[in-house]
Design a protein around this motif. Structure first.
Motif, short mmCIF file in Angstrom:
data_model
loop_
_atom_site.label_atom_id
_atom_site.label_comp_id
_atom_site.label_asym_id
_atom_site.label_seq_id
_atom_site.Cartn_x
_atom_site.Cartn_y
_atom_site.Cartn_z
N TYR A 1 0.76 -1.24 -0.03
CA TYR A 1 -0.13 0.16 0.00
C TYR A 1 0.74 1.26 -0.10
CZ TYR A 1 -4.34 2.83 1.45
OH TYR A 1 -5.15 3.83 1.17
N ILE A 2 1.82 1.25 0.84
CA ILE A 2 2.84 2.49 0.97
C ILE A 2 3.36 2.41 -0.38
CG2 ILE A 2 5.02 3.06 1.84
CD1 ILE A 2 4.15 1.63 4.70
N ALA A 3 4.10 1.27 -0.91
CA ALA A 3 4.94 1.58 -2.12
C ALA A 3 4.08 2.06 -3.47
CB ALA A 3 5.42 0.17 -2.75
N MET A 4 2.66 1.72 -3.39
CA MET A 4 1.82 2.28 -4.48
C MET A 4 1.70 3.95 -4.49
SD MET A 4 -0.87 -1.03 -4.35
CE MET A 4 -1.85 -0.12 -5.55
N THR A 5 1.67 4.30 -3.10
CA THR A 5 1.58 5.69 -2.94
C THR A 5 2.74 6.40 -3.61
OG1 THR A 5 2.67 5.83 -0.78
CG2 THR A 5 0.23 5.49 -0.83
N PHE A 6 3.77 5.55 -3.85
CA PHE A 6 5.12 6.05 -4.40
C PHE A 6 5.08 5.74 -6.11
CE2 PHE A 6 6.61 6.30 -0.20
CZ PHE A 6 7.51 7.16 -0.07
N GLY A 7 4.14 5.26 -6.35
CA GLY A 7 3.74 5.02 -7.86
C GLY A 7 4.67 3.73 -8.25
N ILE A 8 5.00 2.71 -7.30
CA ILE A 8 6.01 1.58 -7.60
C ILE A 8 5.07 0.46 -7.73
CG2 ILE A 8 7.54 0.17 -6.41
CD1 ILE A 8 8.41 2.64 -4.81
N LYS A 9 5.39 -0.33 -8.52
CA LYS A 9 4.73 -1.62 -8.99
C LYS A 9 5.02 -2.65 -8.17
CE LYS A 9 4.07 -5.08 -12.76
NZ LYS A 9 4.54 -6.12 -11.84
N VAL A 10 4.01 -3.46 -7.57
CA VAL A 10 4.47 -4.34 -6.61
C VAL A 10 3.87 -5.48 -6.63
CG1 VAL A 10 4.42 -4.75 -3.85
CG2 VAL A 10 4.45 -2.31 -4.65
N ASP A 11 4.62 -6.62 -6.54
CA ASP A 11 3.98 -8.10 -6.38
C ASP A 11 4.45 -8.63 -4.99
OD1 ASP A 11 2.73 -8.42 -9.14
OD2 ASP A 11 4.60 -8.27 -9.78
N ILE A 12 3.84 -9.63 -4.44
CA ILE A 12 4.01 -10.33 -3.29
C ILE A 12 4.29 -11.80 -3.44
CG2 ILE A 12 3.73 -10.71 -1.07
CD1 ILE A 12 1.96 -8.29 -1.09
N TYR A 13 5.61 -12.25 -2.99
CA TYR A 13 5.70 -13.63 -3.32
C TYR A 13 6.00 -14.33 -1.96
CZ TYR A 13 6.74 -12.33 -8.08
OH TYR A 13 6.58 -11.81 -9.30
N TYR A 14 5.39 -15.60 -1.75
CA TYR A 14 5.51 -16.15 -0.47
C TYR A 14 6.02 -17.55 -0.46
CZ TYR A 14 1.15 -18.67 -2.09
OH TYR A 14 0.43 -19.50 -3.04
N CYS A 15 6.64 -17.91 0.42
CA CYS A 15 7.26 -19.48 0.70
C CYS A 15 6.28 -20.25 1.38
CB CYS A 15 8.74 -19.35 1.35
SG CYS A 15 9.92 -18.37 0.56
N GLY A 16 6.46 -21.52 1.22
CA GLY A 16 5.57 -22.59 1.90
C GLY A 16 4.13 -22.36 1.28
#
Length: 365
Positions: free
Chosen positions: A38-53
């Motif tokens: 959410y924070i990164a998107m306010t900076f105009g940054i593209k974000v993906d989240i990757y998880y282990c397990g």
């Protein structure tokens, strides 16, 4: 705080894309990742989240389903191999075995654990590192949100997951620091409070109670230490070990509870809980089971940990030898947990086994 905020802004201003990595799925890690997104998107940054397990714990599955996280969170195997620059939340280790040998270069790190092999903040100011001893990593992200003066709509998904992260990782605020309580209270204003009944009234499958019965029937106790097993299980049920350990440590006069199982006929998974503040659980597990072990300690000194041990006997496993294999592992586990005194000869053998496991990049739990 002013210097920290300026440093964070400078790092975020220099990037256009920021994958976020979660090495251990739990409400705190999910809440941290969603807030950082959410924070990164306010900076105009593209974000993906990757998880282990995997989302094996019933509470994690409720979160995953209720918020349709399949469109936001992706398995680590889907993270491009050539992608190294990332953010790391609820962890500060780049040599984590749960990454399966993947090389990462985190430039943003939020963590509340005190572990070895931490990332170091470089002098070139190309990396932002925030590690503080609080009850939940999400607390640090909430503090950053309010430092940045970011607003949320009422009943915000991110705010709700953030509140859940703090509430869960501090054991319903029982292990919370003053900072956790302040962060929780401020973010609660924007959270969907009606959703909480789903998070904490999640159903437990029948097999959980069958496993728990097996754990109770087979436990062995020596002084204040309890060790037990739930036998052979599939990897999708492995999170049951943690739920059982959470309950067993609540027994009167038990200060260390360890549960284990043989998973997919390939490795032994361990889950440990410790209320003895004089016992360093991280060292206890590493000395006995090798480098694929770890633990975290709450602000009040309550430790949670676990490990994974590869069984280097693939040819010798099978239904025809299950009883013998279980008996052998049970004897070894009970010896290491209840009897092991750290004799030099045994320690040398453990080191050799640890090296074999580490070289094969198996998970830390």
């Amino acid at each position: 705080m002013t210097e920290r905020l300026d440093k964070f802004k400078k790092v975020m201003a220099g990037i256009t894309s920021l994958p976020i990595v979660i090495t251990q799925i739990d409400p705190d890690a999910i809440g941290s990742a969603m807030l950082l997104r959410y924070i990164a998107m306010t900076f105009g940054i593209k974000v993906d989240i990757y998880y282990c397990g995997n989302f094996g714990h019933p509470q994690n599955r409720v979160i995953y389903t209720l918020y349709d996280l399949s469109s936001t969170l992706f398995p680590i195997k889907e993270m491009p191999k050539d992608l190294q620059t990332c953010a790391l939340v609820d962890s500060s280790q780049i040599n984590d075995a749960r990454l399966h040998g993947r090389i990462i270069n985190p430039i943003v790190v939020f963590d509340h654990h005190e572990l070895d092999a931490r990332i170091k903040e470089d002098e070139a100011e190309q990396r932002f590192l925030w590690i503080d001893r609080v009850g939940a990593a999400t607390t640090l992200l909430i503090e950053m949100v309010f430092l940045l003066d970011i607003s949320f709509p009422k009943n915000s998904q991110e705010a709700t997951l953030a509140v859940l992260g703090v509430f869960s990782d501090t054991k319903m605020l029982l292990n919370a620091t003053d900072r956790d309580i302040v962060a929780y209270s401020k973010m609660l204003e924007y959270a969907d409070k009606d959703s909480f009944r789903h998070f904490f009234n999640y159903p437990l499958p029948q097999r959980y109670f069958e496993y728990f019965k097996e754990a109770v029937n087979g436990w062995k106790i020596k002084e204040a230490v309890l060790v037990t097993s739930i036998g052979f299980i599939a990897s999708k049920d492995a999170d049951q070990l943690a739920i059982i350990a959470d309950n067993l440590i609540r027994m009167t006069e038990i200060q260390l509870a360890i549960t284990w199982a043989i998973v997919d006929n390939a490795f032994v998974r361990i889950s440990a809980r410790c209320t003895d503040m004089s016992l360093p659980l991280h060292d206890f597990l590493r000395e006995r089971f090798g480098q694929n072990c770890g633990s975290k300690t709450s602000a009040l000194g309550i430790a949670e940990g676990g490990g994974l041990i590869k069984l280097p006997i693939d040819f010798w496993t099978g239904d025809e030898v299950k009883d013998e294999l279980f008996a052998l592992v049970k004897r070894k586990m009970e010896y290491l947990i209840l009897e092991y005194s750290g004799s030099p000869q045994h320690k040398d053998n453990d080191v050799e086994a640890c090296e074999w496991i580490a070289n094969n990049n198996y998970d830390i739990i």
